[in-house]
Motif scaffolding. Structure first.
Motif, PDB file in Angstrom:
ATOM      1  N   SER A  15       0.723  -0.868   0.363  1.00  0.00           N
ATOM      2  CA  SER A  15       0.157   0.151  -0.353  1.00  0.00           C
ATOM      3  C   SER A  15       0.595   0.796   0.039  1.00  0.00           C
ATOM      4  N   THR A  16      -0.367   2.388   0.143  1.00  0.00           N
ATOM      5  CA  THR A  16       0.439   3.099  -0.023  1.00  0.00           C
ATOM      6  C   THR A  16       1.031   3.808   1.339  1.00  0.00           C
ATOM      7  N   ASN A  17       2.106   4.640   2.185  1.00  0.00           N
ATOM      8  CA  ASN A  17       2.415   4.916   3.267  1.00  0.00           C
ATOM      9  C   ASN A  17       1.039   5.875   4.170  1.00  0.00           C
ATOM     10  N   CYS A  18       0.291   6.680   3.514  1.00  0.00           N
ATOM     11  CA  CYS A  18      -0.712   7.366   3.986  1.00  0.00           C
ATOM     12  C   CYS A  18      -1.231   8.275   2.905  1.00  0.00           C
ATOM     13  N   GLY A  19      -2.079   9.113   2.917  1.00  0.00           N
ATOM     14  CA  GLY A  19      -3.013   9.344   1.946  1.00  0.00           C
ATOM     15  C   GLY A  19      -2.193  10.353   1.047  1.00  0.00           C
ATOM     16  N   MET A  20      -2.274   9.984   0.142  1.00  0.00           N
ATOM     17  CA  MET A  20      -2.172  11.570  -1.070  1.00  0.00           C
ATOM     18  C   MET A  20      -2.892  12.593  -1.904  1.00  0.00           C
ATOM     19  N   ALA A  21      -3.602  13.073  -0.748  1.00  0.00           N
ATOM     20  CA  ALA A  21      -4.263  14.101  -1.191  1.00  0.00           C
ATOM     21  C   ALA A  21      -3.886  15.531  -1.203  1.00  0.00           C
ATOM     22  N   PRO A  22      -2.443  15.550  -0.365  1.00  0.00           N
ATOM     23  CA  PRO A  22      -1.268  16.884  -0.723  1.00  0.00           C
ATOM     24  C   PRO A  22      -0.536  16.545  -2.422  1.00  0.00           C
ATOM     25  N   LEU A  23      -0.947  15.790  -2.853  1.00  0.00           N
ATOM     26  CA  LEU A  23       0.399  15.648  -4.146  1.00  0.00           C
ATOM     27  C   LEU A  23      -0.666  16.237  -5.271  1.00  0.00           C
ATOM     28  N   PRO A  24       0.113  15.882  -6.204  1.00  0.00           N
ATOM     29  CA  PRO A  24      -0.624  16.669  -7.119  1.00  0.00           C
ATOM     30  C   PRO A  24      -0.836  15.443  -7.826  1.00  0.00           C
ATOM     31  N   ARG A  25      -2.015  16.012  -9.123  1.00  0.00           N
ATOM     32  CA  ARG A  25      -2.718  14.314  -9.236  1.00  0.00           C
ATOM     33  C   ARG A  25      -1.997  13.226 -10.666  1.00  0.00           C
ATOM     34  N   GLN A  26      -0.655  13.815 -10.991  1.00  0.00           N
ATOM     35  CA  GLN A  26      -0.349  12.929 -11.539  1.00  0.00           C
ATOM     36  C   GLN A  26       1.190  12.269 -10.674  1.00  0.00           C
ATOM     37  N   VAL A  27       1.574  12.601 -10.376  1.00  0.00           N
ATOM     38  CA  VAL A  27       1.696  12.281  -9.003  1.00  0.00           C
ATOM     39  C   VAL A  27       1.594  11.045  -8.482  1.00  0.00           C
ATOM     40  N   ALA A  28       0.654  11.419  -8.140  1.00  0.00           N
ATOM     41  CA  ALA A  28       0.014   9.805  -7.333  1.00  0.00           C
ATOM     42  C   ALA A  28      -0.694   9.396  -8.003  1.00  0.00           C
ATOM     43  N   ARG A  29      -0.527   9.246  -9.520  1.00  0.00           N
ATOM     44  CA  ARG A  29      -1.154   8.582 -10.159  1.00  0.00           C
ATOM     45  C   ARG A  29      -0.030   7.412 -11.027  1.00  0.00           C
ATOM     46  N   ASP A  30       1.248   7.765 -11.013  1.00  0.00           N
ATOM     47  CA  ASP A  30       2.068   7.924 -11.078  1.00  0.00           C
ATOM     48  C   ASP A  30       2.425   6.127 -10.089  1.00  0.00           C
ATOM     49  N   LYS A  31       2.331   6.846  -8.604  1.00  0.00           N
ATOM     50  CA  LYS A  31       2.848   6.230  -7.922  1.00  0.00           C
ATOM     51  C   LYS A  31       1.818   5.314  -6.999  1.00  0.00           C
ATOM     52  N   MET A  32       1.028   5.416  -7.882  1.00  0.00           N
ATOM     53  CA  MET A  32      -0.615   4.019  -7.417  1.00  0.00           C
ATOM     54  C   MET A  32       0.577   2.918  -9.350  1.00  0.00           C
ATOM     55  N   VAL A  33       1.072   3.088 -10.308  1.00  0.00           N
ATOM     56  CA  VAL A  33       0.978   2.475 -11.322  1.00  0.00           C
ATOM     57  C   VAL A  33       2.485   2.237 -10.987  1.00  0.00           C
ATOM     58  N   ALA A  34       3.870   2.460 -10.211  1.00  0.00           N
ATOM     59  CA  ALA A  34       4.792   2.442  -9.251  1.00  0.00           C
ATOM     60  C   ALA A  34       4.396   0.962  -8.489  1.00  0.00           C
ATOM     61  N   LEU A  35       3.045   0.854  -7.078  1.00  0.00           N
ATOM     62  CA  LEU A  35       3.185   0.208  -6.490  1.00  0.00           C
ATOM     63  C   LEU A  35       2.308  -1.078  -7.223  1.00  0.00           C
ATOM     64  N   ALA A  36       1.666  -0.948  -8.263  1.00  0.00           N
ATOM     65  CA  ALA A  36       0.949  -2.213  -8.695  1.00  0.00           C
ATOM     66  C   ALA A  36       2.364  -2.881  -9.556  1.00  0.00           C
ATOM     67  N   ALA A  37       2.936  -2.435 -10.413  1.00  0.00           N
ATOM     68  CA  ALA A  37       4.259  -3.398 -11.214  1.00  0.00           C
ATOM     69  C   ALA A  37       5.265  -3.830 -10.187  1.00  0.00           C
ATOM     70  N   GLY A  38       5.327  -3.026  -8.784  1.00  0.00           N
ATOM     71  CA  GLY A  38       6.096  -3.098  -8.001  1.00  0.00           C
ATOM     72  C   GLY A  38       6.235  -4.720  -7.068  1.00  0.00           C
ATOM     73  N   ALA A  39       4.990  -4.857  -6.390  1.00  0.00           N
ATOM     74  CA  ALA A  39       3.665  -5.821  -6.374  1.00  0.00           C
ATOM     75  C   ALA A  39       4.385  -7.230  -7.777  1.00  0.00           C
ATOM     76  N   GLU A  40       3.996  -6.585  -8.912  1.00  0.00           N
ATOM     77  CA  GLU A  40       3.985  -7.819  -9.586  1.00  0.00           C
ATOM     78  C   GLU A  40       5.137  -8.352  -9.688  1.00  0.00           C
ATOM     79  N   ILE A  41       5.667  -7.277  -9.667  1.00  0.00           N
ATOM     80  CA  ILE A  41       7.550  -8.365  -9.270  1.00  0.00           C
ATOM     81  C   ILE A  41       7.847  -9.556  -8.559  1.00  0.00           C
ATOM     82  N   LEU A  42       7.449  -9.119  -7.472  1.00  0.00           N
ATOM     83  CA  LEU A  42       7.612 -10.016  -6.183  1.00  0.00           C
ATOM     84  C   LEU A  42       6.325 -10.746  -6.374  1.00  0.00           C
ATOM     85  N   ARG A  43       4.975 -11.061  -7.633  1.00  0.00           N
ATOM     86  CA  ARG A  43       4.432 -11.424  -7.376  1.00  0.00           C
ATOM     87  C   ARG A  43       5.087 -13.379  -8.640  1.00  0.00           C
ATOM     88  N   ALA A  44       6.101 -12.162  -9.527  1.00  0.00           N
ATOM     89  CA  ALA A  44       6.488 -13.359 -10.791  1.00  0.00           C
ATOM     90  C   ALA A  44       7.851 -13.894  -9.442  1.00  0.00           C
TER      91      ALA A  44
END
Length: 347
Positions: free
Chosen positions: A309-338
């Motif tokens: 998951s994320t450390n905490c909420g992302m409300a204070p971040l720019p929207r694109q930054v939050a989107r990119d961080k979600m993509v990184a989270l999902a991709a990182g989990a996929e690496i470990l799943r593999a």
């Protein structure tokens, strides 16, 4: 059924600029009346869509229909006067103007249930809903009625339980209680804080989670973190109690923090929502960095109990930054799943 290492955000996502001022907590709404109601629903649907596109497994509301993770719930309760405000110290870190408890608190109707029903319609994936925990609620108010933090917390615990049961009936799979106060008020947490949390979660047929972090990436919190030294061991106070508690999932902050990973061992047996995304920086983690954080935790939590998951909420971040961080989270989990899939086949 969840995949191995199911990903989720902890709480908030940035709001669209047409709904509220971006990158700001307690940002006022830009619309009113029916327009605001429709805009909130639009933002909620958009938030769910962006999570799905990013590869997030457990979908949340992104707190799109609330100004703040605590006060929006409180403003729907009777016994609290939002016109009568006092300045209080929030978690011993920063001053804020807050409403006053002027009488017995009660919930006359559901607060988030209609929003939860709408979110449920947006996806077939599991959904999670965050509520403020009892101790964190009392820390965001001035109490001129009960004059007892503990008494007020127990009243809030009962109200939260009512709300949570209705959310579960609306299709919510995980109820998350946000209790950052557990990292600050250790004596109260031990005396009655965890017990009040369990009362809020009593009798729920969903899974339950408690989120304990070091706060949003705002200056007051980052300044506080700078005083905590090279190791942040506050979780040593709460984890032994939570390991014995009825709560199913424990959420903690890890990415770019000074929390020793071995503290996760204290909650062995619980599911662990591990913060692998730093919300106090605009820098985007690489999938490999996320995978490394998660990989390090596997020494202390079984893979089938690890929820990235994320450390905490992302409300204070720019929207694109939050989107990119979600993509990184999902991709990182996929690496470990593999990797885990390959290791199982190798056996």
């Amino acid at each position: 059924m969840n995949p191995l290492l199911p990903t989720s955000i902890v709480g908030s996502l940035p709001k669209p600029s047409w709904l509220a001022q971006p990158e700001k907590l307690w940002s006022p709404w830009k619309l009113h009346g029916q327009e605001l109601i429709e805009a909130k629903k639009d933002a909620l649907g958009l938030s769910a869509h962006e999570q799905r596109l990013s590869g997030i497994d457990i979908i949340s509301d992104g707190e799109q229909t609330r100004q703040h993770f605590v006060t929006t719930f409180i403003e729907h309760l009777s016994g609290v006067d939002f016109e009568k405000r006092e300045t209080v110290r929030i978690r011993d870190r920063y001053d804020a103007s807050v409403p006053t408890v002027v009488g017995a608190v009660s919930r006359e109707r559901s607060v988030f249930v209609e929003d939860a029903k709408f979110l449920r319609q947006q996806t077939a994936q599991p959904i999670k809903w965050a509520l403020p925990g009892p101790m964190t609620m009392i820390d965001t108010l001035y109490d001129s009625h009960y004059k007892s933090r503990e008494k007020l917390a127990w009243e809030f615990a009962k109200i939260l339980n009512e709300e949570a049961k209705e959310l579960v009936a609306a299709g919510v799979d995980i109820i998350q209680f946000d209790e950052p106060s557990f990292n600050v008020f250790f004596d109260e947490m031990k005396d009655w804080g965890v017990a009040a949390l369990e009362r809020a979660a009593e009798g729920l047929s969903s899974e339950t989670a408690v989120h304990i972090c070091y706060g949003y990436g705002i200056k007051a919190n980052t300044d506080w973190k700078a005083t905590l030294g090279s190791e942040w061991r506050q979780y040593e106070e709460s984890f032994p109690l939570l390991q014995k508690s009825t709560i199913d999932i424990v959420s903690l902050e890890c990415q770019n923090s000074h929390v020793p990973l071995e503290l996760v061992e204290i909650i062995r047996g619980k599911k662990v929502m591990l913060g692998a995304i730093d919300v106090a920086s605009n820098e985007i983690e690489t999938p490999e960095e996320v995978a490394a954080t998660l990989r390090g935790a596997l020494e202390f939590v079984d893979a089938d109990k690890l929820y990235p998951s994320t450390n905490c909420g992302m409300a204070p971040l720019p929207r694109q930054v939050a989107r990119d961080k979600m993509v990184a989270l999902a991709a990182g989990a996929e690496i470990l799943r593999a990797e885990l899939g390959q290791s199982r086949m190798a056996k």
